[in-house]
Write a protein that holds these residues in place. Sequence first.
Motif, PDB file in Angstrom:
ATOM      1  N   VAL A   1       0.838  -1.208   0.000  1.00 34.52           N
ATOM      2  CA  VAL A   1       0.000   0.000   0.000  1.00 34.52           C
ATOM      3  C   VAL A   1       0.874   1.260   0.000  1.00 34.52           C
ATOM      4  CG1 VAL A   1      -1.611   1.369   1.412  1.00 34.52           C
ATOM      5  CG2 VAL A   1      -2.052  -1.064   0.996  1.00 34.52           C
ATOM      6  N   VAL A   2       1.896   1.277   0.821  1.00 36.50           N
ATOM      7  CA  VAL A   2       2.772   2.454   0.875  1.00 36.50           C
ATOM      8  C   VAL A   2       3.530   2.622  -0.442  1.00 36.50           C
ATOM      9  CG1 VAL A   2       4.827   3.445   1.973  1.00 36.50           C
ATOM     10  CG2 VAL A   2       2.983   2.516   3.375  1.00 36.50           C
ATOM     11  N   PHE A   3       4.044   1.528  -1.002  1.00 35.76           N
ATOM     12  CA  PHE A   3       4.796   1.638  -2.251  1.00 35.76           C
ATOM     13  C   PHE A   3       3.902   2.107  -3.395  1.00 35.76           C
ATOM     14  CE2 PHE A   3       6.699   0.111  -6.198  1.00 35.76           C
ATOM     15  CZ  PHE A   3       7.937   0.730  -6.099  1.00 35.76           C
ATOM     16  N   VAL A   4       2.737   1.506  -3.536  1.00 35.11           N
ATOM     17  CA  VAL A   4       1.820   1.893  -4.613  1.00 35.11           C
ATOM     18  C   VAL A   4       1.331   3.324  -4.396  1.00 35.11           C
ATOM     19  CG1 VAL A   4      -0.449   1.420  -5.644  1.00 35.11           C
ATOM     20  CG2 VAL A   4       1.144  -0.463  -5.192  1.00 35.11           C
ATOM     21  N   GLY A   5       0.994   3.665  -3.161  1.00 37.45           N
ATOM     22  CA  GLY A   5       0.553   5.033  -2.873  1.00 37.45           C
ATOM     23  C   GLY A   5       1.633   6.055  -3.182  1.00 37.45           C
ATOM     24  N   THR A   6       2.860   5.754  -2.810  1.00 38.82           N
ATOM     25  CA  THR A   6       3.981   6.652  -3.095  1.00 38.82           C
ATOM     26  C   THR A   6       4.182   6.788  -4.602  1.00 38.82           C
ATOM     27  OG1 THR A   6       5.062   6.037  -1.020  1.00 38.82           O
ATOM     28  CG2 THR A   6       6.443   7.067  -2.685  1.00 38.82           C
ATOM     29  N   ALA A   7       4.170   5.667  -5.296  1.00 37.15           N
ATOM     30  CA  ALA A   7       4.349   5.698  -6.750  1.00 37.15           C
ATOM     31  C   ALA A   7       3.246   6.519  -7.415  1.00 37.15           C
ATOM     32  CB  ALA A   7       4.375   4.276  -7.314  1.00 37.15           C
ATOM     33  N   LEU A   8       2.011   6.324  -6.978  1.00 37.60           N
ATOM     34  CA  LEU A   8       0.901   7.090  -7.563  1.00 37.60           C
ATOM     35  C   LEU A   8       1.076   8.585  -7.335  1.00 37.60           C
ATOM     36  CD1 LEU A   8      -2.193   4.851  -6.724  1.00 37.60           C
ATOM     37  CD2 LEU A   8      -1.265   5.368  -8.997  1.00 37.60           C
ATOM     38  N   LEU A   9       1.418   8.953  -6.115  1.00 35.23           N
ATOM     39  CA  LEU A   9       1.582  10.375  -5.812  1.00 35.23           C
ATOM     40  C   LEU A   9       2.782  10.976  -6.534  1.00 35.23           C
ATOM     41  CD1 LEU A   9       0.826  10.383  -1.990  1.00 35.23           C
ATOM     42  CD2 LEU A   9      -0.524  11.488  -3.779  1.00 35.23           C
ATOM     43  N   TRP A  10       3.888  10.254  -6.538  1.00 38.61           N
ATOM     44  CA  TRP A  10       5.127  10.801  -7.097  1.00 38.61           C
ATOM     45  C   TRP A  10       5.172  10.750  -8.620  1.00 38.61           C
ATOM     46  CZ3 TRP A  10       9.642   8.846  -3.503  1.00 38.61           C
ATOM     47  CH2 TRP A  10       9.466   9.391  -2.223  1.00 38.61           C
ATOM     48  N   VAL A  11       4.291   9.957  -9.241  1.00 37.34           N
ATOM     49  CA  VAL A  11       4.284   9.874 -10.703  1.00 37.34           C
ATOM     50  C   VAL A  11       3.029  10.531 -11.283  1.00 37.34           C
ATOM     51  CG1 VAL A  11       4.268   8.314 -12.690  1.00 37.34           C
ATOM     52  CG2 VAL A  11       5.749   7.812 -10.732  1.00 37.34           C
ATOM     53  N   SER A  12       1.865  10.228 -10.717  1.00 37.73           N
ATOM     54  CA  SER A  12       0.624  10.740 -11.316  1.00 37.73           C
ATOM     55  C   SER A  12       0.482  12.250 -11.180  1.00 37.73           C
ATOM     56  CB  SER A  12      -0.593  10.033 -10.723  1.00 37.73           C
ATOM     57  OG  SER A  12      -0.719  10.311  -9.350  1.00 37.73           O
ATOM     58  N   ILE A  13       0.879  12.817 -10.076  1.00 43.94           N
ATOM     59  CA  ILE A  13       0.760  14.274  -9.916  1.00 43.94           C
ATOM     60  C   ILE A  13       1.658  15.011 -10.919  1.00 43.94           C
ATOM     61  CG2 ILE A  13       1.211  16.230  -8.365  1.00 43.94           C
ATOM     62  CD1 ILE A  13       0.139  14.457  -6.080  1.00 43.94           C
ATOM     63  N   PRO A  14       2.943  14.659 -11.018  1.00 39.65           N
ATOM     64  CA  PRO A  14       3.758  15.351 -12.038  1.00 39.65           C
ATOM     65  C   PRO A  14       3.242  15.140 -13.463  1.00 39.65           C
ATOM     66  CG  PRO A  14       5.174  14.233 -10.475  1.00 39.65           C
ATOM     67  CD  PRO A  14       3.777  13.799 -10.176  1.00 39.65           C
ATOM     68  N   LEU A  15       2.767  13.934 -13.775  1.00 37.76           N
ATOM     69  CA  LEU A  15       2.236  13.699 -15.123  1.00 37.76           C
ATOM     70  C   LEU A  15       0.988  14.543 -15.381  1.00 37.76           C
ATOM     71  CD1 LEU A  15       2.737   9.848 -15.589  1.00 37.76           C
ATOM     72  CD2 LEU A  15       4.050  11.727 -16.618  1.00 37.76           C
ATOM     73  N   ALA A  16       0.136  14.664 -14.369  1.00 35.93           N
ATOM     74  CA  ALA A  16      -1.054  15.504 -14.508  1.00 35.93           C
ATOM     75  C   ALA A  16      -0.656  16.967 -14.698  1.00 35.93           C
ATOM     76  CB  ALA A  16      -1.963  15.352 -13.296  1.00 35.93           C
ATOM     77  N   LEU A  17       0.349  17.402 -13.973  1.00 36.08           N
ATOM     78  CA  LEU A  17       0.822  18.780 -14.136  1.00 36.08           C
ATOM     79  C   LEU A  17       1.381  19.013 -15.533  1.00 36.08           C
ATOM     80  CD1 LEU A  17       2.572  19.380 -10.694  1.00 36.08           C
ATOM     81  CD2 LEU A  17       0.479  20.469 -11.543  1.00 36.08           C
ATOM     82  N   ARG A  18       2.095  18.034 -16.059  1.00 33.09           N
ATOM     83  CA  ARG A  18       2.630  18.173 -17.425  1.00 33.09           C
ATOM     84  C   ARG A  18       1.508  18.301 -18.453  1.00 33.09           C
ATOM     85  NH1 ARG A  18       7.883  14.467 -18.644  1.00 33.09           N
ATOM     86  NH2 ARG A  18       9.271  15.539 -17.212  1.00 33.09           N
ATOM     87  N   ARG A  19       0.431  17.537 -18.266  1.00 28.30           N
ATOM     88  CA  ARG A  19      -0.689  17.584 -19.208  1.00 28.30           C
ATOM     89  C   ARG A  19      -1.436  18.905 -19.159  1.00 28.30           C
ATOM     90  NH1 ARG A  19      -1.295  12.163 -17.698  1.00 28.30           N
ATOM     91  NH2 ARG A  19      -2.852  12.696 -16.157  1.00 28.30           N
TER      92      ARG A  19
END
Length: 159
Positions: A136-154
């Motif tokens: 849960v911590v690894f997936v949550g961290t990955a989602l936050l650290w990857v999805s937020i920057p990708l959303a910002l790029r879009r």
Amino acid sequence: MSETERGRHETPTERWDRNWADIQQELRIVQTGTQILAGFLLTLPFQQRFASLSARQETIYLVLVVLAVLVTVVALSAVASHRLVFRQRQKHDLVRVGNAILIAALIASALLFAGTVLFVFDVVIGDLGGLVGGIVVFVGTALLWVSIPLALRRTRKDG
């Protein structure tokens, strides 16, 4: 649209200096969190309950200590690189390398955080709880650290 047209009036050298300062600040943040966690991990063998760990739990613990050291060494490699190329007019190279170093430190930190939760949950509530907590911590961290920057790029508005 160029940087000047977007409101920044800086030379390439000033931009590299600013980028390097950003990387340094981000490395400070990574180091602070992982150093606190490393300090916690290093105190565990001196606790009474540590003797009751299973061989698997001891292995997980030792992997976490190595990861904590790895994060620190990787983050400090940016400092060492800076010292060795100081006044060599290589700030642009240093920024590129520093960015890669910071990404490597973040990946190792995510593994360290998830592994620490896995370890603590495993000791407190058992191996299944440890596995679930770590995932849960690894997936949550990955989602936050990857999805937020990708959303910002879009949603980038400045070209």
